[in-house]
Design an enzyme around this catalytic site. Sequence first.
Site, PDB file in Angstrom:
ATOM      1  N   ALA A   1       1.273  -1.316   0.267  1.00  0.00           N
ATOM      2  CA  ALA A   1      -0.105   0.053  -0.034  1.00  0.00           C
ATOM      3  C   ALA A   1       1.264   1.198  -0.127  1.00  0.00           C
ATOM      4  O   ALA A   1       0.130   2.725   0.539  1.00  0.00           O
ATOM      5  CB  ALA A   1      -1.282  -0.012   1.118  1.00  0.00           C
TER       6      ALA A   1
ATOM      7  N   SER B   1       5.599  -0.925   4.725  1.00  0.00           N
ATOM      8  CA  SER B   1       5.318  -1.893   5.287  1.00  0.00           C
ATOM      9  C   SER B   1       6.492  -3.090   5.183  1.00  0.00           C
ATOM     10  O   SER B   1       7.093  -3.114   7.160  1.00  0.00           O
ATOM     11  CB  SER B   1       4.546  -3.368   5.316  1.00  0.00           C
ATOM     12  OG  SER B   1       4.495  -4.073   3.611  1.00  0.00           O
TER      13      SER B   1
ATOM     14  N   ASP C   1      12.205   5.983   4.660  1.00  0.00           N
ATOM     15  CA  ASP C   1      10.942   5.045   5.368  1.00  0.00           C
ATOM     16  C   ASP C   1      11.790   4.633   6.559  1.00  0.00           C
ATOM     17  O   ASP C   1      11.176   4.521   7.768  1.00  0.00           O
ATOM     18  CB  ASP C   1      10.664   4.038   4.505  1.00  0.00           C
ATOM     19  CG  ASP C   1       9.974   4.104   2.967  1.00  0.00           C
ATOM     20  OD1 ASP C   1      10.547   5.340   2.090  1.00  0.00           O
ATOM     21  OD2 ASP C   1      10.174   3.665   2.256  1.00  0.00           O
TER      22      ASP C   1
HETATM   23  C1  GLA Z   1      10.242   4.090  -1.771  1.00  0.00           C
HETATM   24  C2  GLA Z   1      10.836   4.389  -0.944  1.00  0.00           C
HETATM   25  C3  GLA Z   1      12.004   5.719  -0.360  1.00  0.00           C
HETATM   26  C4  GLA Z   1      11.843   6.576  -1.602  1.00  0.00           C
HETATM   27  C5  GLA Z   1      10.241   6.854  -1.769  1.00  0.00           C
HETATM   28  C6  GLA Z   1       9.975   7.512  -3.040  1.00  0.00           C
HETATM   29  O1  GLA Z   1       9.277   3.750  -0.502  1.00  0.00           O
HETATM   30  O2  GLA Z   1      11.593   3.334   0.085  1.00  0.00           O
HETATM   31  O3  GLA Z   1      12.870   5.599  -0.261  1.00  0.00           O
HETATM   32  O4  GLA Z   1      12.387   6.925  -2.626  1.00  0.00           O
HETATM   33  O5  GLA Z   1       9.783   5.376  -2.312  1.00  0.00           O
HETATM   34  O6  GLA Z   1      10.083   8.946  -2.440  1.00  0.00           O
END
Ligand code: GLA
Length: 396
Positions: free
Chosen positions: A135, A139, A184
Amino acid sequence: MAEINKFLIERLTNRFKQKFDHPPLAVARAPGRVNLLGEHVDYNDGFVMPAAIQRATYVAFSPSPGWVSTLRSEDFAGEELTFTRESLPAKIQDDASPLPGWGLYPAGVAWVFLQHGLPVIPIQAVFASDVPRGAGLSSSASVEAAFCTAWHHLGGLNLPLMEQAALCLEAEDRYVGVHCGIMDQFASLCGVENRLLQLDCRSLEWSLLHLPEDISILIADTRIPHSLNTSAYNQRRQECEKAVQLLQVNLPSIRSLRDVSRDELEQYAGSLPIAVGMRAGHVVEEIHRTREAKICLESGNAAGFGGLMNACHASLRDLYEVSCPELDLMVEIAQSLPGCLGARLTGAGFGGSTVNLVKNSQAEDFVNHLKTAYYQKTGLSAEVFITPASAGAGIV
Ligand code: GLA
């Protein structure tokens, strides 16, 4: 402390007792994330503005009496795996069978710990997540951060959160094989309740920002799984690197797109292949938007912030080309609803969720209208929920 999923913890604890004949020593929790602004800029040394969300991965764990780690995933029908420090480098289990895909995330964290000479106490663990998979809400990073928290606890370590985020990123990059940026893992480890985070992905300095109190963050899952389209993601990354390489002919001092101003890009865009120029256009403008966004938040200008989110979506759709018809539709409906200040896709794109800034007083109507209109046009039942910004990973 973040609002925890007591039901899930109880389920994991019971399952743990059933399997290992004793209660777990502790439970680690690590949240997913939603990104408000600064998309596809973390690997370009830009600024990101994510928040940790309430949905999280939980790991009930104890040290293992032997050398073998045993993990059970409740989200994969109770599948189990085992590994030892000797089996980790080959990505195999104790019995030499390959690790299942879901196992690469925890095993990757253990492997990275060992690479850095950090202790990895063999573990018994049962885990599950209420972050929906696919999503766009990280996760995977939440699984890495939850296991990092468990081993960090068992090893009696005291590493700064950003260092832990870097270890998790290394697991994703070198063990799982997705060459993502640090956003993330950073958000999952460093989240702070009721605050947006702002990270400078070059210096790794970060600060906290307030959202006005009369505004809520709403997430709408299109139910089109994004399955981190690894090849398309890695391709975008390569196109950004290509842009830097070509722009260096005229701008020899730049190290990344972060160093390119809007004027400079306009001046030299003609020297780039069309697709590469479009990617660079998104990144340079998006970094500019995050700077503007900070000013908006500091002056309480939520409408201005929302406008930047809308512009971000258009840019991800038209220049970075990571949207899809369902995400565009979800955003279009949201932007037409009363009380919505801004809406856009969040995360990598190619499916997944949108993030919406909505006035509290209109949030309930917004949820109902968005779900109904999206269902009427697609036949898909979207999940739409309000999420306060949550605390980062920890032992609960
Ligand atoms: C994914 C990657 C992040 C980032 C986003 C886009 O979530 O894990 O590091 O690059 O895409 O912003």
